[in-house]
Design a protein around this motif. Structure first.
Motif, PDB file in Angstrom:
ATOM      1  N   THR A  18     -40.390  60.972 -19.070  1.00 22.50           N
ATOM      2  CA  THR A  18     -40.235  61.810 -20.256  1.00 22.50           C
ATOM      3  C   THR A  18     -41.237  62.963 -20.238  1.00 22.50           C
ATOM      4  O   THR A  18     -40.880  64.110 -20.528  1.00 22.50           O
ATOM      5  CB  THR A  18     -40.403  60.963 -21.528  1.00 22.50           C
ATOM      6  N   LEU A  19     -42.476  62.680 -19.894  1.00 18.26           N
ATOM      7  CA  LEU A  19     -43.486  63.739 -19.813  1.00 18.26           C
ATOM      8  C   LEU A  19     -43.175  64.733 -18.693  1.00 18.26           C
ATOM      9  O   LEU A  19     -43.422  65.935 -18.829  1.00 18.26           O
ATOM     10  CB  LEU A  19     -44.879  63.140 -19.621  1.00 18.26           C
ATOM     11  N   THR A  20     -42.627  64.242 -17.594  1.00 19.25           N
ATOM     12  CA  THR A  20     -42.230  65.132 -16.515  1.00 19.25           C
ATOM     13  C   THR A  20     -41.113  66.066 -16.971  1.00 19.25           C
ATOM     14  O   THR A  20     -41.134  67.265 -16.679  1.00 19.25           O
ATOM     15  CB  THR A  20     -41.781  64.324 -15.287  1.00 19.25           C
ATOM     16  N   LEU A  21     -40.153  65.526 -17.712  1.00 20.12           N
ATOM     17  CA  LEU A  21     -39.082  66.350 -18.259  1.00 20.12           C
ATOM     18  C   LEU A  21     -39.639  67.411 -19.199  1.00 20.12           C
ATOM     19  O   LEU A  21     -39.260  68.586 -19.124  1.00 20.12           O
ATOM     20  CB  LEU A  21     -38.062  65.478 -18.990  1.00 20.12           C
ATOM     21  N   ILE A  22     -40.561  67.028 -20.059  1.00 27.73           N
ATOM     22  CA  ILE A  22     -41.177  67.983 -20.986  1.00 27.73           C
ATOM     23  C   ILE A  22     -41.900  69.085 -20.211  1.00 27.73           C
ATOM     24  O   ILE A  22     -41.788  70.270 -20.532  1.00 27.73           O
ATOM     25  CB  ILE A  22     -42.130  67.261 -21.951  1.00 27.73           C
ATOM     26  N   GLY A  23     -42.647  68.714 -19.167  1.00 32.29           N
ATOM     27  CA  GLY A  23     -43.354  69.697 -18.361  1.00 32.29           C
ATOM     28  C   GLY A  23     -42.409  70.666 -17.664  1.00 32.29           C
ATOM     29  O   GLY A  23     -42.665  71.871 -17.612  1.00 32.29           O
ATOM     30  N   LEU A  24     -41.298  70.148 -17.142  1.00 29.27           N
ATOM     31  CA  LEU A  24     -40.327  71.029 -16.494  1.00 29.27           C
ATOM     32  C   LEU A  24     -39.678  71.979 -17.489  1.00 29.27           C
ATOM     33  O   LEU A  24     -39.461  73.162 -17.191  1.00 29.27           O
ATOM     34  CB  LEU A  24     -39.257  70.199 -15.788  1.00 29.27           C
ATOM     35  N   LEU A  25     -39.368  71.472 -18.679  1.00 25.73           N
ATOM     36  CA  LEU A  25     -38.755  72.333 -19.693  1.00 25.73           C
ATOM     37  C   LEU A  25     -39.731  73.411 -20.166  1.00 25.73           C
ATOM     38  O   LEU A  25     -39.338  74.565 -20.372  1.00 25.73           O
ATOM     39  CB  LEU A  25     -38.259  71.494 -20.865  1.00 25.73           C
ATOM     40  N   ILE A  26     -40.991  73.046 -20.334  1.00 28.46           N
ATOM     41  CA  ILE A  26     -42.007  74.037 -20.711  1.00 28.46           C
ATOM     42  C   ILE A  26     -42.134  75.094 -19.615  1.00 28.46           C
ATOM     43  O   ILE A  26     -42.177  76.297 -19.898  1.00 28.46           O
ATOM     44  CB  ILE A  26     -43.367  73.355 -20.961  1.00 28.46           C
ATOM     45  N   THR A  27     -42.175  74.655 -18.385  1.00 28.37           N
ATOM     46  CA  THR A  27     -42.306  75.578 -17.263  1.00 28.37           C
ATOM     47  C   THR A  27     -41.121  76.529 -17.192  1.00 28.37           C
ATOM     48  O   THR A  27     -41.289  77.735 -16.976  1.00 28.37           O
ATOM     49  CB  THR A  27     -42.426  74.801 -15.940  1.00 28.37           C
ATOM     50  N   LEU A  28     -39.934  76.006 -17.400  1.00 21.96           N
ATOM     51  CA  LEU A  28     -38.745  76.843 -17.328  1.00 21.96           C
ATOM     52  C   LEU A  28     -38.697  77.850 -18.462  1.00 21.96           C
ATOM     53  O   LEU A  28     -38.324  79.008 -18.264  1.00 21.96           O
ATOM     54  CB  LEU A  28     -37.485  75.974 -17.336  1.00 21.96           C
ATOM     55  N   GLU A  29     -39.096  77.445 -19.658  1.00 23.00           N
ATOM     56  CA  GLU A  29     -39.043  78.357 -20.804  1.00 23.00           C
ATOM     57  C   GLU A  29     -40.166  79.391 -20.776  1.00 23.00           C
ATOM     58  O   GLU A  29     -39.930  80.567 -20.977  1.00 23.00           O
ATOM     59  CB  GLU A  29     -39.107  77.572 -22.116  1.00 23.00           C
ATOM     60  N   VAL A  30     -41.379  78.955 -20.547  1.00 18.19           N
ATOM     61  CA  VAL A  30     -42.518  79.878 -20.583  1.00 18.19           C
ATOM     62  C   VAL A  30     -42.557  80.746 -19.327  1.00 18.19           C
ATOM     63  O   VAL A  30     -42.800  81.946 -19.400  1.00 18.19           O
ATOM     64  CB  VAL A  30     -43.843  79.101 -20.753  1.00 18.19           C
ATOM     65  N   GLY A  31     -42.316  80.152 -18.197  1.00 15.54           N
ATOM     66  CA  GLY A  31     -42.384  80.901 -16.951  1.00 15.54           C
ATOM     67  C   GLY A  31     -41.074  81.497 -16.513  1.00 15.54           C
ATOM     68  O   GLY A  31     -40.976  82.058 -15.424  1.00 15.54           O
ATOM     69  N   GLY A  32     -40.043  81.376 -17.341  1.00 13.42           N
ATOM     70  CA  GLY A  32     -38.723  81.854 -16.966  1.00 13.42           C
ATOM     71  C   GLY A  32     -38.661  83.337 -16.673  1.00 13.42           C
ATOM     72  O   GLY A  32     -37.864  83.779 -15.843  1.00 13.42           O
ATOM     73  N   LEU A  33     -39.502  84.104 -17.326  1.00 18.07           N
ATOM     74  CA  LEU A  33     -39.510  85.546 -17.080  1.00 18.07           C
ATOM     75  C   LEU A  33     -40.057  85.893 -15.702  1.00 18.07           C
ATOM     76  O   LEU A  33     -39.723  86.933 -15.139  1.00 18.07           O
ATOM     77  CB  LEU A  33     -40.346  86.252 -18.150  1.00 18.07           C
ATOM     78  N   PHE A  34     -40.895  85.016 -15.183  1.00 14.10           N
ATOM     79  CA  PHE A  34     -41.562  85.298 -13.919  1.00 14.10           C
ATOM     80  C   PHE A  34     -40.898  84.628 -12.725  1.00 14.10           C
ATOM     81  O   PHE A  34     -41.272  84.887 -11.592  1.00 14.10           O
ATOM     82  CB  PHE A  34     -43.027  84.863 -13.991  1.00 14.10           C
TER      83      PHE A  34
END
Length: 80
Positions: A30-46
């Motif tokens: 679950t924490l891994t999923l949260i980390g991936l979703l955060i990475t995709l949303e915040v870093g999506g522009l880059f």
């Protein structure tokens, strides 16, 4: 270091800390999923479109696993 390197570094630390801090696989996934979703949303522009597309199958797999975990917990509550 490029922004992609910082994103990968963040995700690596997130998974490492999650692995060290949790005792069960359910919480770790679950924490891994949260980390991936955060990475995709915040870093999506880059991230390039190809990099985002490469992350999506892993996120979809973790979402399926998360749904199974939630169903298992609901079943435990209802049957117990």
């Amino acid at each position: 270091m490029d922004v992609e390197d910082y994103i990968l570094l963040f995700l690596s630390f997130w998974i490492l800390i999650s692995a060290l801090a949790t005792k069960t696989v359910d919480v770790f996934l679950t924490l891994t999923l949260i980390g991936l979703l955060i990475t995709l949303e915040v870093g999506g522009l880059f991230l390039s479109k190809e990099q985002k597309e490469n992350m999506k199958p892993l996120i979809e797999l973790l979402l399926i696993i998360f749904a199974i975990i939630v169903m298992k917990k609901v079943y435990e509550v209802l049957s117990g």
